[in-house]
Design a protein around this motif. Structure first.
Motif, PDB file in Angstrom:
ATOM      1  N   CYS A   1       6.869   2.803  -6.167  1.00 50.26           N
ATOM      2  CA  CYS A   1       8.177   2.349  -5.705  1.00 50.26           C
ATOM      3  C   CYS A   1       9.315   2.985  -6.503  1.00 50.26           C
TER       4      CYS A   1
ATOM      5  N   ALA B   1       3.038  -1.099  -6.962  1.00 44.16           N
ATOM      6  CA  ALA B   1       4.504  -1.059  -6.963  1.00 44.16           C
ATOM      7  C   ALA B   1       5.018  -0.288  -8.174  1.00 44.16           C
TER       8      ALA B   1
ATOM      9  N   ALA C   1       9.692  -6.652  -5.689  1.00 45.96           N
ATOM     10  CA  ALA C   1       8.867  -5.736  -4.904  1.00 45.96           C
ATOM     11  C   ALA C   1       7.432  -6.238  -4.805  1.00 45.96           C
TER      12      ALA C   1
END
Length: 326
Positions: A272, A268, A252
């Motif tokens: 995420c 992230a 990511a």
């Protein structure tokens, strides 16, 4: 306080836009689109979405043209923009294009709009002052709906007009036009959403931030005296399924750091959904509890792994959410 949908829907973000990194030349192909849309449709997802930029850190195509192409392949999927940068364009030709797309999709369109601004040169090249983007969006949204009615439109506003008795035919396929979902995280954007929009589409927020934003939207809608029969609540969720959280985080970080031209590792970790199918499903449950009823997955990692990510989520994570999606 908002009338939310009764079940969770799950969509996929991106058609021709590549994920990063990628090794081959970027040459979009019709067969590639057909394969992708058939995979998303056949895997049980509810929707397919595309973003919008005039100028961006990586190659990106026009969203309305991509959705028109995708609509030929799937007769079932809802199609949406997340989000179309409406202030960069005059709302009259946009109204014509979106109404046309509403017909070409047979009424399966959601028109997500927003202001962007993280790439100032987009505004520079379009001749639109960046500090006007919110006010332009607020004026354009009601104007779109009037054009979609098919009735003659007269308007004289701060940015658009004067317009005198201009009809636009045919009216949109969906009565009143496609649902307009607004993006944005600022208090001003949330108030605009509550006053004017049919839904909210967020990204780069946590579940707690989402819950607080929904409360602000509901308060703005109440203050505006709106009586909503339904309200869409969506979230664009950067997602990566992998054998471990650390592997997913690495993938990511690499993708998003290239896409946004900055070190995205800490972001992230915060924003995420990463790791095993169980971990990703749990993150989605947290957003559902905060009010999200339409999760749009932006699956991260190398371009060549995109189909594997779509299939793996459908096979391993989607069954873990069946009590929410049924």
């Amino acid at each position: 306080m908002l009338p939310l949908d009764d079940r969770l829907r799950i969509g996929i973000q991106t058609i021709h836009r590549r994920t990063e990194p990628a090794t081959g030349p970027w040459q979009p192909a019709i067969d590639e689109l057909v394969e992708l849309v058939e995979l998303v449709d056949g895997s049980g997802y509810d929707s397919l979405w595309v973003g919008d930029h005039i100028s961006f850190a990586v190659p990106v195509l026009d969203p309305l043209l991509q959705l028109a192409q995708a609509a030929v392949v799937s007769r079932r999927l809802t199609l949406g923009t997340s989000v179309y940068l409406l202030p960069l364009r005059h709302p009259a030709p946009v109204a014509k294009q979106v109404s046309t797309l509403d017909h070409l999709t047979e009424g399966r369109l959601i028109f997500g709009v927003g202001v962007g601004g993280e790439f100032p040169r987009e505004y520079e090249v379009c001749g639109v002052p960046r500090n006007e983007r919110g006010a332009r969006l607020s004026e354009a949204i009601p104007l779109l709906r009037r054009f979609w009615s098919g009735e003659p439109v007269s308007h004289s506003g701060r940015f658009y007009g004067p317009i005198s008795d201009v009809p636009m035919q045919p009216p949109s396929r969906q009565p009143g036009g496609p649902p307009i979902w607004c993006g944005g995280r600022s208090d001003g954007a949330l108030r605009r959403t509550g006053r004017l929009a049919d839904g909210w589409l967020s990204y780069v927020v946590t579940p707690d931030m989402y819950r607080a934003a929904v409360e602000k939207i509901a308060a703005a809608a109440q203050s505006a005296g709106r009586r909503l029969m339904s309200f869409g609540t969506a979230h664009l969720l950067f997602t990566r399924i992998d054998d471990s959280y650390d592997e997913a985080l690495d993938a990511a970080t690499e993708t998003l750091s290239v896409r946004y031209a900055m070190d995205f590792r800490r972001a992230a970790q915060r924003y995420c959904a990463l790791g095993s199918p169980d971990q990703v499903a749990q993150r989605i449950r947290e957003f559902h509890a905060a009010g999200v009823r339409h999760v749009i997955l932006d699956l991260l990692g190398p371009y060549e792994q995109r189909h594997d990510q779509i299939s793996r989520f459908a096979a391993e994570a989607m069954p873990l959410l069946r009590d929410l999606t049924a």
